[in-house]
Design a protein around this motif. Structure first.
Motif, mmCIF file in Angstrom:
data_model
loop_
_atom_site.group_PDB
_atom_site.id
_atom_site.type_symbol
_atom_site.label_atom_id
_atom_site.label_comp_id
_atom_site.label_asym_id
_atom_site.label_seq_id
_atom_site.Cartn_x
_atom_site.Cartn_y
_atom_site.Cartn_z
ATOM 1 N N UNK A 145 -3.241 3.344 5.742
ATOM 2 C CA UNK A 145 -1.927 2.687 5.758
ATOM 3 C C UNK A 145 -2.018 1.367 6.502
ATOM 4 N N UNK B 67 -6.015 8.682 6.791
ATOM 5 C CA UNK B 67 -4.864 8.220 6.025
ATOM 6 C C UNK B 67 -4.078 7.179 6.812
ATOM 7 N N UNK C 156 -9.122 17.585 -3.244
ATOM 8 C CA UNK C 156 -10.494 17.432 -3.720
ATOM 9 C C UNK C 156 -11.412 17.037 -2.558
ATOM 10 N N UNK C 157 -10.951 16.083 -1.773
ATOM 11 C CA UNK C 157 -11.747 15.565 -0.660
ATOM 12 C C UNK C 157 -12.048 16.669 0.353
ATOM 13 N N UNK C 158 -10.995 17.469 0.633
ATOM 14 C CA UNK C 158 -11.189 18.533 1.630
ATOM 15 C C UNK C 158 -12.075 19.644 1.071
ATOM 16 N N UNK C 159 -11.985 19.842 -0.267
ATOM 17 C CA UNK C 159 -12.845 20.871 -0.859
ATOM 18 C C UNK C 159 -14.311 20.470 -0.714
ATOM 19 N N UNK C 160 -14.602 19.196 -0.982
ATOM 20 C CA UNK C 160 -15.976 18.698 -0.821
ATOM 21 C C UNK C 160 -16.457 18.960 0.598
ATOM 22 N N UNK D 193 -13.640 6.414 -4.721
ATOM 23 C CA UNK D 193 -14.383 7.617 -5.076
ATOM 24 C C UNK D 193 -15.778 7.236 -5.543
ATOM 25 N N UNK E 195 -2.280 11.558 -5.245
ATOM 26 C CA UNK E 195 -2.652 11.523 -3.837
ATOM 27 C C UNK E 195 -2.962 12.923 -3.315
ATOM 28 N N UNK F 124 -6.125 14.205 -4.759
ATOM 29 C CA UNK F 124 -7.287 13.598 -4.114
ATOM 30 C C UNK F 124 -7.566 14.232 -2.764
ATOM 31 N N UNK F 125 -6.493 14.452 -2.010
ATOM 32 C CA UNK F 125 -6.675 15.068 -0.686
ATOM 33 C C UNK F 125 -7.324 16.439 -0.828
ATOM 34 N N UNK G 220 -1.174 14.321 6.308
ATOM 35 C CA UNK G 220 -1.738 13.110 5.702
ATOM 36 C C UNK G 220 -0.723 12.453 4.790
ATOM 37 N N UNK H 292 1.959 10.722 6.640
ATOM 38 C CA UNK H 292 1.628 9.526 7.429
ATOM 39 C C UNK H 292 1.910 8.258 6.626
ATOM 40 N N UNK H 293 2.216 8.379 5.339
ATOM 41 C CA UNK H 293 2.590 7.197 4.549
ATOM 42 C C UNK H 293 4.073 6.871 4.683
ATOM 43 N N UNK I 88 -2.802 20.051 6.884
ATOM 44 C CA UNK I 88 -3.465 18.749 7.015
ATOM 45 C C UNK I 88 -3.066 17.839 5.867
ATOM 46 N N UNK J 23 0.841 -1.211 0.000
ATOM 47 C CA UNK J 23 0.000 0.000 0.000
ATOM 48 C C UNK J 23 0.867 1.248 0.000
#
Lengths: 887, 109
Positions: free
Chosen positions: B58, B54, A26-30, B66, A20, A23-24, A67, A70-71, A63, A9
């Motif tokens: 992991x 996140x 976009x997600x936070x905008x939503x 989505x 990535x 996406x982050x 995020x 954290x990977x 943020x 992963x």
């Protein structure tokens, strides 16, 4: 196994980091939109809703970053950024980059090349099972030191020792092989049947010897080397069971040794020693007969080297008591097999390894200096980055990344240089002298190269990185990068680096200087003979065909007659030993009238069994009396010659001519009358064992009176001696077409080969010290020219205030001289200690030779002054007006 | 209106529990659900939800894809995995143990 899918992963994320982040966002905008809509529905005004949603959410950028991190890929991403940044910096300063990479490549390349020799010769695991448990044993006498082992003594050692689980004897033997195209002489080893299994070596093909094959009466068998099997049998697997004719005797081939197999020496054939030593008759040799035999033993489990030595010394002492005639005062010497392989070359190799390490240090100091100069130029950039919140560690890490990238590039180029260098060195070094050591690029060498790249990067990278990020760097920003204190500290560090470079270069130059002087002194040693235009070669008559004295005498006489008749030949002679060849014949003598010493203390001179023209052909001076003539033959009274040393030792006050000696010890029973040899001549001493070694006692006897199967033919020519080889071969073939000729060399070549280790060491050491000198000169040049550039303003003011060009010149040179003197002083002190380590490589030169030290010191100061001269001239050309406007 | 911060370390638990009960949710829905179910007492610091999600991705406790919201807006939906369910059990029992202990201390003191 949880970590595996997790790693998958993480990796998946790593390869789509951009997506990535997208996406982050976009997600936070939503999220914000939906929250905003909710607030609006609850009666907020659009602006209020917008503000409140954002206030509740927090810092989206931060943020996203948290995020992302954290990977767990932050380190890699920073590394990538740092590398990109580093390469941008390299591209921006191509000159800096090229000089730094080239300097490092030279240092790393030289180290890698020399390490390949260190590894190949000193570290490479020996191709035997548990080689550290193998011990080489020899006999010793107080008079001669290490000598060969007598076979009966070996049998007693083996029977009485418990500290060795196994023991095997190895005897060098030569054979004439009636070859395919021309007869040749091959090397062989007669070994105890357990030899191969003790060493942990299995035949490539066929079988090992059987224990019974040590006993007399067994049919003669032989193992071939892989190489001989390839060259003479075409690698035919059916060769096993066939016979091979060695010295006219037929041997059954029972096996083939593994490729590249070596015991202590190169060998073409191997046969069981018992049969060899007893001539297949069961009658053991005389105990006092010490031919060319060594013993190898394997220590029993749990036994230390010291325990085994104690036990062996006890056995030797018992044998000395039991057989005083042959063993009185004979001891035993033990040596690890590794030492037996490399003891000669080790000091030279270690000195060279130390030398290249110094070259690398100088290279690192140079690059560190370059980094410091650039660090000074980047002070503002770094101060700005710290001001914007970059941590000191982050910046140090970034700068170290730069030095690693640079070291890596230098390492790649260095490896290319090393590959070329290894080829050159491998050609330079006589591999046979190093027991078949293989010098090549292998895993160990690559690992070493990688390690020094990392080491170098730290050495030259860390100090500048720490220095340009030190906490007071903020003041640079405020004061426009011109603070006196900061640049003073910088200059001090840079000066210290230049001093270190000079000292290291001095150490190397002193080493090279001492080697050069040694070699010069060695080459001016009088060898006791005139090597010019003399050719030597060896012949070993087959025992079957040449078993009677008249046949042997006839053969040699014909050889001498025909060779002397060849055009261009001045004279020809035969003798059993030739100086500097390593083939010698020594034995005890009894001088008439001397008090009989203990058996181990008889005079033990080198024997030369020579034809009448031998000493004149080799150019050995006749000092008294006469040389041998054709009338000194069998039946005539026995005659001999002695060298000055022997004459001086045994007849110090008398004329040696007419005195008598005999070979061996007198018969204690008195039944056998002594075979007195009358001295007819005294000749000069020769350097039989190398130019650096003292001459020994020597006696000469007439080969017409005691014929020998093994002889060296020496030929003095009027032309280039090497050109005679073919004609001589033809002359010998016309007498016996099956007679091999080997060990062909000119005497000059032998003299030159005898100092080859020293010469190779000198060549390499000279190369490295020249490199060190150039690098150190560049180093001091860099320091002075940078300081001149820094002081342009100051110089301008001085000139406006009336300073003369000579004052400016003095000012600049003074700085250089200070560095040079400090470097020379430190270098001399360190050298005085370090040259002790190379004392075994030197010859009649003191390790503190004042001439060498003085010469090198003057050379370095001159080079340093020269390196300062260019920036000094630049200082002289400073236009005061321009320099004052410069700020 | 005053809202309480959620106790440290319980954010994972709340997210896991919410997803376990409600199935597939996107980030905003998770935040709102936690808020509503706590009768508006618990305030998720909304942004901190995302790094937590996140970290859970992991670890493999949730997965994400989505999809479209009822209003036909593109959004990332999270769903519990088998490992996530197991983790929820672990965190729940751990939480109960701690709360039980704290309660006992408060009652007997």
């Amino acid at each position: 196994m949880k970590w595996l899918p997790q790693l998958a992963r993480r990796l998946w994320m790593l390869f789509r980091r951009r997506q990535f982040d997208h996406d982050m966002d976009e997600e936070m905008r939503v999220h914000l939109e939906l929250r905003e809509k909710e607030y609006a529905q609850n009666g907020f005004s659009p602006e209020e809703a917008h503000m409140a949603a954002r206030k509740n959410f927090g810092n989206a950028l931060a943020i996203r970053e948290v995020s992302h991190d954290s990977w767990g890929w932050a380190w890699l991403e920073h590394l990538g950024q740092d590398l990109r940044f580093a390469f941008r910096m390299f591209a921006k300063n191509p000159g800096f980059t090229a000089v730094a990479i080239l300097t490092l490549a030279l240092g790393i390349g030289a180290n890698t090349a020399i390490f390949s020799v260190v590894y190949g010769v000193l570290l490479r695991p020996l191709p035997y099972k548990d080689a550290s448990r193998l011990v080489v044993l020899n006999e010793t006498t107080p008079k001669v030191g290490t000598v060969s082992v007598s076979y009966p003594n070996f049998l007693d050692w083996r029977a009485q020792s418990h500290d060795f689980s196994q023991m095997a004897a190895i005897q060098d033997v030569g054979f004439n092989l009636a070859g395919v195209t021309q007869p040749e002489n091959i090397s062989g080893e007669a070994v105890s049947p357990n030899f191969l299994s003790m060493m942990g070596v299995r035949p490539f093909l066929g079988r090992d010897f059987d224990a019974s094959e040590e006993k007399p009466g067994t049919p003669p068998v032989v193992l071939l080397s892989y190489e001989l099997w390839q060259s003479h049998m075409g690698g035919d697997r059916n060769a096993i069971g066939r016979t091979i004719t060695l010295d006219g005797r037929s041997f059954t081939i029972v096996g083939v040794l593994p490729p590249n197999f070596r015991s202590l020496d190169k060998t073409d054939v191997m046969l069981p020693i018992g049969v060899w030593e007893t001539d297949n008759s069961g009658e053991a040799n005389d105990r006092g007969d010490r031919g060319d035999m060594v013993v190898i033993g394997r220590l029993a489990p749990g036994i230390t080297f010291a325990q085994a030595r104690t036990e062996m010394e006890g056995i030797a002492a018992r044998l000395a008591k039991e057989y005083p005639a042959s063993n009185d005062q004979f001891g035993v010497a033990l040596q690890s097999i590794r030492d037996a392989f490399v003891s000669d070359a080790r000091p030279a190799i270690l000195v060279l390894f130390g030398a290249v390490m110094f070259v690398l240090l100088i290279a690192c100091a140079n690059v560190a200096n370059l980094f410091l100069v650039r660090g000074a130029a980047r002070t503002k950039e770094i101060a700005l980055r710290i001001a914007f919140g970059a941590s000191r560690n982050r910046i140090i890490r970034q700068m170290l990344t730069e030095s690693f990238a640079l070291a890596f590039l230098g390492g790649i180029l260095g490896l290319a240089l090393a590959i070329a260098g290894i080829r050159g060195i491998a050609r330079l070094i006589p591999m046979d002298a190093l027991s078949g050591a293989t010098v090549n690029l292998n895993g160990a060498v690559l690992f070493f190269a990688g390690s020094i790249v990392v080491l170098a990067a730290f050495i030259f990278g860390l100090a500048p990185a720490m220095h340009s990020t030190r906490p007071d760097v903020q003041s640079e920003l405020k004061e426009g990068g011109r603070t006196a204190s900061a640049s003073a500290a910088q200059n001090k560090l840079r000066g210290a680096l230049a001093i270190a470079e000079i000292s290291l270069a001095l150490i190397l130059l002193v080493g090279a200087g001492l080697m050069m002087k040694s070699l010069y002194k060695l080459m001016s040693v009088n060898p006791g003979f005139r090597p010019d235009r003399v050719l030597t070669m060896k012949m070993d008559l087959r025992t079957q065909q040449y078993s009677k004295d008249p046949v042997i005498l006839n053969f040699w006489q014909q050889v001498l007659d025909r060779v002397s008749a060849l055009p261009g030949v001045e004279s020809a002679a035969t003798g059993t030993s030739v100086p500097l060849t390593g083939s010698h014949d020594r034995g005890d003598i009894t001088v008439e009238g001397m008090a009989l010493p203990r058996p181990g203390n008889f005079p033990h001179p080198d024997f030369h069994d020579v034809s009448p023209g031998f000493i004149s052909t080799l150019g050995i001076p006749l000092l008294r009396g006469r040389t041998f003539t054709d009338t000194d033959k069998q039946g005539a009274p026995l005659v001999g010659m002695v060298n000055t040393r022997l004459a001086a030792q045994y007849w110090p006050n008398d004329d040696p001519i007419g005195k008598r000696f005999m070979s061996g010890h007198p018969d204690p029973t008195g039944k056998r009358p002594p075979n007195w040899i009358t001295v007819v001549g005294v000749v000069g001493d020769t350097k039989l064992y190398g130019l650096a070694n003292p001459s020994r006692l020597e006696v000469y006897v007439s080969s017409l009176q005691s014929p020998d199967n093994v002889m060296n033919l020496v030929v003095k020519s009027r032309i280039d001696p090497a050109a005679l080889t073919l004609a001589i071969r033809g002359a010998v073939a016309s007498i016996d077409k099956d007679q091999p000729i080997f060990a062909i060399s000119t005497m000059n070549q032998l003299v030159s080969d005898s100092v080859s280790t020293r010469r190779i060491t000198l060549v390499l050491l000279g190369l490295f010290s020249a490199l060190a000198l150039v690098l150190a000169a560049i180093g001091i040049y860099g320091v002075i020219s940078y300081s001149v550039a820094q002081r342009t303003h100051e110089i301008g003011i001085r000139m406006v205030l009336g300073a003369q060009p000579v004052d400016v010149l003095r000012m600049v040179l003074k700085q250089g001289v200070k560095i040079a003197f400090a470097g020379v002083a430190i270098g001399v002190m360190v050298s005085l200690g370090l040259t002790q380590l190379m004392s075994s490589l030197l010859f009649s030169v003191s390790t503190a030779d004042p001439l060498t030290f003085g010469g090198v010191a003057i050379l370095l100061v001159l080079v340093a002054l020269l390196a300062c001269y260019i920036p000094a001239r630049r200082a002289l050309r400073v236009d005061p007006m321009v320099s004052l406007r410069y700020e | 209106m005053y809202r309480d911060e959620i106790p440290p370390g319980t954010l994972h638990l709340l997210i896991l529990r919410t997803l376990a009960r409600r199935g597939e949710l996107h980030g905003y829905e998770i935040a709102r659900t936690i808020q509503q179910n706590s009768e508006d007492v618990l305030q998720v610091e909304e942004g901190s939800l995302y790094p937590a999600l996140q970290r859970m991705l992991v670890k493999g406790w949730v997965n994400a894809h989505w999809g479209a919201t009822p209003e036909n807006r593109r959004a990332r939906y999270y769903r519990l995995t088998a490992a996530g369910r197991k983790q929820l059990e672990i965190e729940l029992s751990q939480f109960r143990r701690v709360v039980g202990a704290i309660t006992r201390v408060i009652q007997t003191a």
